[in-house]
Scaffold this motif. Sequence first.
Motif, PDB file in Angstrom:
ATOM      1  N   CYS A 114       0.855  -1.200   0.000  1.00  0.00           N
ATOM      2  CA  CYS A 114       0.000   0.000   0.000  1.00  0.00           C
ATOM      3  C   CYS A 114       0.885   1.243   0.000  1.00  0.00           C
ATOM      4  N   HIS A 115       0.351   2.344  -0.521  1.00  0.00           N
ATOM      5  CA  HIS A 115       1.159   3.564  -0.563  1.00  0.00           C
ATOM      6  C   HIS A 115       1.535   4.057   0.838  1.00  0.00           C
ATOM      7  N   SER A 116       0.710   3.756   1.832  1.00  0.00           N
ATOM      8  CA  SER A 116       1.040   4.181   3.194  1.00  0.00           C
ATOM      9  C   SER A 116       2.331   3.516   3.688  1.00  0.00           C
ATOM     10  N   ASP A 117       2.621   2.302   3.225  1.00  0.00           N
ATOM     11  CA  ASP A 117       3.899   1.654   3.582  1.00  0.00           C
ATOM     12  C   ASP A 117       5.060   2.474   3.044  1.00  0.00           C
ATOM     13  N   GLY A 176      -4.372   1.779  -5.872  1.00  0.00           N
ATOM     14  CA  GLY A 176      -5.055   0.661  -5.231  1.00  0.00           C
ATOM     15  C   GLY A 176      -6.274   1.097  -4.433  1.00  0.00           C
ATOM     16  N   VAL A 177      -6.169   2.207  -3.722  1.00  0.00           N
ATOM     17  CA  VAL A 177      -7.299   2.673  -2.909  1.00  0.00           C
ATOM     18  C   VAL A 177      -8.330   3.385  -3.794  1.00  0.00           C
ATOM     19  N   GLY A 178      -7.862   4.283  -4.681  1.00  0.00           N
ATOM     20  CA  GLY A 178      -8.776   5.045  -5.536  1.00  0.00           C
ATOM     21  C   GLY A 178      -9.641   4.151  -6.423  1.00  0.00           C
ATOM     22  N   VAL A 204      -9.827  10.824 -12.025  1.00  0.00           N
ATOM     23  CA  VAL A 204      -8.719  11.681 -12.441  1.00  0.00           C
ATOM     24  C   VAL A 204      -7.392  11.080 -11.994  1.00  0.00           C
ATOM     25  N   ASP A 205      -6.454  10.991 -12.913  1.00  0.00           N
ATOM     26  CA  ASP A 205      -5.098  10.534 -12.597  1.00  0.00           C
ATOM     27  C   ASP A 205      -4.190  11.055 -13.703  1.00  0.00           C
ATOM     28  N   GLN A 206      -2.900  11.189 -13.372  1.00  0.00           N
ATOM     29  CA  GLN A 206      -1.980  11.688 -14.404  1.00  0.00           C
ATOM     30  C   GLN A 206      -1.414  10.572 -15.266  1.00  0.00           C
ATOM     31  N   VAL A 207      -1.603   9.316 -14.824  1.00  0.00           N
ATOM     32  CA  VAL A 207      -1.043   8.180 -15.567  1.00  0.00           C
ATOM     33  C   VAL A 207      -2.144   7.574 -16.445  1.00  0.00           C
ATOM     34  N   GLY A 232      -6.836  10.084   1.109  1.00  0.00           N
ATOM     35  CA  GLY A 232      -5.374  10.012   1.062  1.00  0.00           C
ATOM     36  C   GLY A 232      -4.770  10.378   2.412  1.00  0.00           C
ATOM     37  N   ALA A 233      -3.692   9.693   2.768  1.00  0.00           N
ATOM     38  CA  ALA A 233      -3.035   9.921   4.055  1.00  0.00           C
ATOM     39  C   ALA A 233      -1.909  10.931   3.869  1.00  0.00           C
ATOM     40  N   GLY A 234      -2.180  12.174   4.219  1.00  0.00           N
ATOM     41  CA  GLY A 234      -1.185  13.231   4.081  1.00  0.00           C
ATOM     42  C   GLY A 234      -0.275  13.320   5.293  1.00  0.00           C
ATOM     43  N   ILE A 252      -1.927  -2.070 -10.105  1.00  0.00           N
ATOM     44  CA  ILE A 252      -2.893  -1.555  -9.140  1.00  0.00           C
ATOM     45  C   ILE A 252      -2.388  -1.960  -7.751  1.00  0.00           C
ATOM     46  N   ARG A 253      -2.235  -3.251  -7.506  1.00  0.00           N
ATOM     47  CA  ARG A 253      -1.660  -3.730  -6.256  1.00  0.00           C
ATOM     48  C   ARG A 253      -0.639  -4.830  -6.549  1.00  0.00           C
ATOM     49  N   SER A 254       0.513  -4.765  -5.862  1.00  0.00           N
ATOM     50  CA  SER A 254       1.463  -5.875  -5.826  1.00  0.00           C
ATOM     51  C   SER A 254       1.180  -6.653  -4.545  1.00  0.00           C
TER      52      SER A 254
HETATM   53  N1  APR Z   1      -3.322  14.078  -9.502  1.00  0.00           N
HETATM   54  C1  APR Z   1      -3.980  12.929  -9.785  1.00  0.00           C
HETATM   55  N2  APR Z   1      -3.514  11.700  -9.452  1.00  0.00           N
HETATM   56  C2  APR Z   1      -2.325  11.638  -8.832  1.00  0.00           C
HETATM   57  C3  APR Z   1      -1.572  12.786  -8.511  1.00  0.00           C
HETATM   58  C4  APR Z   1      -2.115  14.049  -8.887  1.00  0.00           C
HETATM   59  N3  APR Z   1      -1.462  15.173  -8.625  1.00  0.00           N
HETATM   60  N4  APR Z   1      -0.430  12.385  -7.892  1.00  0.00           N
HETATM   61  C5  APR Z   1      -0.475  11.042  -7.828  1.00  0.00           C
HETATM   62  N5  APR Z   1      -1.608  10.581  -8.403  1.00  0.00           N
HETATM   63  C6  APR Z   1      -2.055   9.198  -8.550  1.00  0.00           C
HETATM   64  C7  APR Z   1      -0.970   8.214  -8.943  1.00  0.00           C
HETATM   65  O1  APR Z   1      -0.722   8.225 -10.334  1.00  0.00           O
HETATM   66  C8  APR Z   1      -1.577   6.905  -8.478  1.00  0.00           C
HETATM   67  O2  APR Z   1      -2.372   6.298  -9.471  1.00  0.00           O
HETATM   68  O3  APR Z   1      -2.517   8.733  -7.299  1.00  0.00           O
HETATM   69  C9  APR Z   1      -2.461   7.307  -7.294  1.00  0.00           C
HETATM   70  C10 APR Z   1      -1.940   6.816  -5.960  1.00  0.00           C
HETATM   71  O4  APR Z   1      -2.041   5.438  -5.978  1.00  0.00           O
HETATM   72  P1  APR Z   1      -1.065   4.427  -5.200  1.00  0.00           P
HETATM   73  O5  APR Z   1       0.326   4.906  -5.279  1.00  0.00           O
HETATM   74  O6  APR Z   1      -1.416   3.059  -5.650  1.00  0.00           O
HETATM   75  O7  APR Z   1      -1.522   4.648  -3.676  1.00  0.00           O
HETATM   76  P2  APR Z   1      -2.704   3.945  -2.853  1.00  0.00           P
HETATM   77  O8  APR Z   1      -2.165   2.725  -2.177  1.00  0.00           O
HETATM   78  O9  APR Z   1      -3.914   3.871  -3.682  1.00  0.00           O
HETATM   79  O10 APR Z   1      -2.923   5.034  -1.707  1.00  0.00           O
HETATM   80  C11 APR Z   1      -3.468   6.295  -2.006  1.00  0.00           C
HETATM   81  O11 APR Z   1      -4.444   6.529   0.166  1.00  0.00           O
HETATM   82  O12 APR Z   1      -4.187   5.123   1.989  1.00  0.00           O
HETATM   83  C12 APR Z   1      -3.760   6.285   1.377  1.00  0.00           C
HETATM   84  O13 APR Z   1      -1.435   6.495   2.093  1.00  0.00           O
HETATM   85  C13 APR Z   1      -2.297   6.214   1.019  1.00  0.00           C
HETATM   86  O14 APR Z   1      -2.212   8.532   0.606  1.00  0.00           O
HETATM   87  C14 APR Z   1      -2.230   7.269  -0.021  1.00  0.00           C
HETATM   88  C15 APR Z   1      -3.548   7.121  -0.765  1.00  0.00           C
END
Ligand code: APR
Length: 355
Positions: A39-42, A186-188, A206-209, A273-275, A349-351
């Motif tokens: 997870c991204h929080s890790d 993974g969370v979104g 919305v995502d940049q990728v 998201g966890a800021g 999405i998730r590993s």
């Molecule tokens: N605008 C849009 N999307 C963005 C931006 C941005 N400025 N910056 C990053 N992203 C996207 C990334 O491209 C990625 O698809 O946000 C997504 C984040 O996904 P992951 O890295 O897989 O993280 P995830 O495990 O989903 O966690 C997301 O939730 O639990 C919290 O700590 C975690 O803050 C994190 C968030």
Amino acid sequence: MRGVILRETGKPVEVTDELAVRPPGPGEVRVRLRAAGVCHSDLSMCEGRLPARLPLVPGHEGAGVVVELGPGVSGPPVGTHVILSWIPPCGSCALCLGGRPNLCVSVRPPSSTVTVAGEPAHAGLGVGCFAEETVVDARAAIPIPDDVPFDVAAVVGCAVLTGVGAVINTAEVRPGSSVLVIGCGGVGINVIQGARLAAAAPVLAVDQVPEKLEAARAFGATHVATPDELGDAVRELTGGLGFDYAFEVVGRPATIRQAWQATRRGGTTVVVGAGSRDDLVTFNAAELFATERRLTGCLYGSGDVRTDFGRLLRLWRAGRLDLEGLISRRITLDEVGEAFTAMGSGDVIRSLVMF
Ligand code: APR
Ligand code: ZN
Ligand code: ZN
């Protein structure tokens, strides 16, 4: 045993064979991990953006089997399949009794349950899933049916409850509501499938990728946009009014502001998201007062792990949640560092670490 260890924030994680768990004490159980999601929080903990005690065994999205009970512990019995909850609700504090167990006030960082080469180390979020075994609060081991695959079970332990819960528990989205989701990781992606479950429409992702936007469509987004296209999409889809609900699933001030600005008068912005505590988000007093928008956090999908893990698995069994589709890569403990890097790429999405 083998596991992942972070010795210093900002440094790469290492894999070691020198981990050991202590025996479970009163109120604790020992669990053998079978699957654990990255997870991204890790990553945020390893980078120092989220607090963590060092040395750290990261990993908080895990499933496994109970192998030993501490003295006086009545269950779950040895052999039970469990999802690990990184918030073990005490069941008796004011918030647990008030129906908000995700905000349990009795949750304390456990004493060191693990050592590395004989020195005390800390299990991330009390569960430390990137190791072959972990000792946890018995209330963190939530029983599940034996026939649920461990990889599917693991993702329910963080990404699915957090994302789907944000929609169905935190926001209580009603059918036909317009929904914006910023961040399709993974969370979104689970916020998006939660919005589909809630019959929301339209659902703008919305995502940049670009590949993340393809995944977003597959999981139920009706429309997708890059951050640059967001302004135009708000005009097209809502007539410039803004969305009923906007979910921020990145954990950055700029995206929290974007979500807020794209929320309609009287609508709700949900920060999933966890800021970091060093990141400041600015609101002017007039916009808070005059537009009646609501701004809310969302911790662990405002869920009750004792009932919600089972609820989500029933939805999966009925074909209403896609959990297999979240799992892009199955890896070993040695590949967790690479999985952190891969999180930013399009094809993951998730590993899932498989044991
Ligand atoms: N605008 C849009 N999307 C963005 C931006 C941005 N400025 N910056 C990053 N992203 C996207 C990334 O491209 C990625 O698809 O946000 C997504 C984040 O996904 P992951 O890295 O897989 O993280 P995830 O495990 O989903 O966690 C997301 O939730 O639990 C919290 O700590 C975690 O803050 C994190 C968030
Ligand atoms: Zn998580
Ligand atoms: Zn409690």
